[in-house]
Design an enzyme around this catalytic site. Structure first.
Site, mmCIF file in Angstrom:
data_model
loop_
_atom_site.group_PDB
_atom_site.id
_atom_site.type_symbol
_atom_site.label_atom_id
_atom_site.label_comp_id
_atom_site.label_asym_id
_atom_site.label_seq_id
_atom_site.Cartn_x
_atom_site.Cartn_y
_atom_site.Cartn_z
ATOM 1 N N GLU A 239 0.925 -1.087 0.004
ATOM 2 C CA GLU A 239 -0.199 0.105 0.240
ATOM 3 C C GLU A 239 0.879 1.174 -0.090
ATOM 4 O OE1 GLU A 239 -3.417 1.989 2.889
ATOM 5 O OE2 GLU A 239 -2.108 0.454 3.566
ATOM 6 N N HIS A 240 1.764 1.293 0.854
ATOM 7 C CA HIS A 240 2.690 2.279 1.114
ATOM 8 C C HIS A 240 4.166 1.741 1.067
ATOM 9 C CE1 HIS A 240 -0.627 3.366 3.891
ATOM 10 N NE2 HIS A 240 -0.647 4.568 3.357
#
Length: 438
Positions: free
Chosen positions: A329-330
């Site tokens: 996601e990050h």
């Protein structure tokens, strides 16, 4: 003591996806639990929402819509520093998302024949802002701004009711709605909120799409109701991966792993490095930092869970393969040439380059969107954007001669597919002749 597992992939050619840590969620099983709730909302509307809210949130509502006076009061009472921060976040998000709007484009395929791609916003969207362990006015910004910039005509926000605030969503969430000019806000959370948008209930008209992060039950309701309502994604536990080499600052790495672990006990924090000394230093800094942070118990459980870990690789090249397989996601890049390394990444929800672009900047004030794909979905999906709320519609405009010129190709393909009436729909207009056939 902080216990974070180590996974050694050095000297191996195995598919890293089989070895990497990942949060364990079973959305399919959760669907069976939310199905009757969603059906109850479909059939009984507001009465079902009130009963389900009392069961799951411990709040007995008299109505589901937040009064306008409550929005006004929340904004008036908002801490000036928080208001200034939200205003800056909104301004930066608008700059980025305004530039995402696509222009209509017409292609001249042949003389007298054009196809125009027209971008039309979704008519009505429901925007979900989670509650739970934290307060998320930033998620109001990240949902509302791209919808507004896309030109969505009708939007509504919903967020779980809070017992300590009289059954209303958290006042900072309400203040963020007021700052953005959102007047339609509901005190409904969980799977039932998705069902409310999918079917409509009381004052809440049916929406065409629902977006925003949420817990397992929200994800399950999105899966169950997909088709009845459009969705952005099934958000899972939040995650960070950091690709770092010997040049990385161990304190920065530790701080960023902790910042993501702060979200939830199932949040994932993963370090991928080719430097064992860095791994050791990061563990030392975690041991110092975790006890000192406010939510230390939650952070400690997240870091020691099966979804978190330190992954050792031979070099940055292998590290790139690992983070692409993980599709975080990050993703933070803390290497000697961070920009060049980041440019080679293919799979990530958002990429944060160098020492001074931490994920928390993106959460609040970078201008980027923090509603991002989780659970490895970044290999095929992107984050929330203006495009989420736009539909590309092709407008086909052919004249008589342009149709006649291509008619024989249409007939040939229609016959090949054993769909002769398709060809007849063309020859009925052209008489079976090209314009130059006499």
């Amino acid at each position: 003591m902080i216990v974070i597992s180590r996974i050694d992939l050095r000297g191996t050619q195995q598919d890293p996806r089989q070895a990497l840590p990942r949060a364990e969620t079973d959305v399919s099983a959760a669907v069976e639990h939310v199905r009757p709730l969603c059906e109850d909302v479909e059939h009984r509307g507001v009465d079902a929402l009130i009963e389900l809210t009392e069961r799951f949130d411990g709040v007995r509502l008299t109505g589901i819509r937040v009064p306008g006076a409550a929005l006004d009061k929340a904004l008036a009472d908002l801490d000036p520093a928080v208001r200034a921060a939200l205003e800056e976040s909104i301004d930066r998000a608008r700059k980025v998302h305004r530039d995402q709007r696509r222009a209509d484009h017409t292609t001249r395929v042949a003389p007298g024949g054009t196809v125009t791609e027209k971008w039309i916003p979704v008519d009505r969207v429901g925007l979900y802002v989670p509650g739970g362990r934290a307060v998320y006015p930033s998620s109001v910004v990240m949902n509302v701004v791209p919808a507004q910039e896309a030109g969505v005509r009708s939007l509504a926000v919903t967020s779980p009711p809070q017992k300590e605030f009289g059954g209303l969503p958290h006042p900072t969430v309400l203040a963020a709605c007021a700052l953005l000019g959102v007047e339609e806000v509901y005190s409904v959370g969980g799977a039932q909120a998705v069902a409310m948008f999918a079917h409509g209930a009381g004052e809440c008209a049916r929406a065409d799409m629902v977006t925003g992060p949420g817990n397992l039950w929200v994800a399950a309701a999105k899966r169950h109701l997909k088709g009845t309502i459009g969705i952005d994604a099934e958000a899972g536990p939040t995650e960070i991966a950091i690709l770092a080499d010997s040049t990385a600052d161990a304190d920065y790495v530790a701080a960023d792993l902790i910042s993501q672990a702060e979200h939830d006990v199932v949040a994932a924090s993963v370090l991928v490095t080719d430097d064992t000394d860095l791994a050791d230093r990061v563990e030392e800094r975690l041991a110092e930092r975790v006890p000192a942070t406010r939510h230390s118990d939650r952070v400690r459980e997240a870091l020691s869970g099966p979804q978190s870990g330190i992954v050792l690789v031979d070099d940055v090249e292998q590290g790139l393969a690992v983070v692409d397989a993980y599709a975080a996601e990050h993703l933070e890049i803390m290497t000697a040439d961070a920009a060049a390394t980041a440019a080679r990444v293919r799979n990530a929800g958002a990429i944060f380059v160098g020492d001074f672009s931490p994920v928390s900047l993106g959460d609040y004030a970078a201008g980027s969107n923090h509603v991002l794909p989780t659970g490895g979905c970044a290999c095929h999906s992107g984050g929330l954007s203006v495009q989420t709320f736009l539909r590309g519609v092709h407008i086909v405009d052919y004249g008589r001669d342009a149709l006649a010129d291509v008619a024989h190709h249409v007939v040939a393909l229609a016959e090949a597919e054993d769909l002769p009436a398709h060809g007849e729909a063309v020859t009925a207009r052209t008489g079976g002749h090209r314009p130059d056939a006499g």
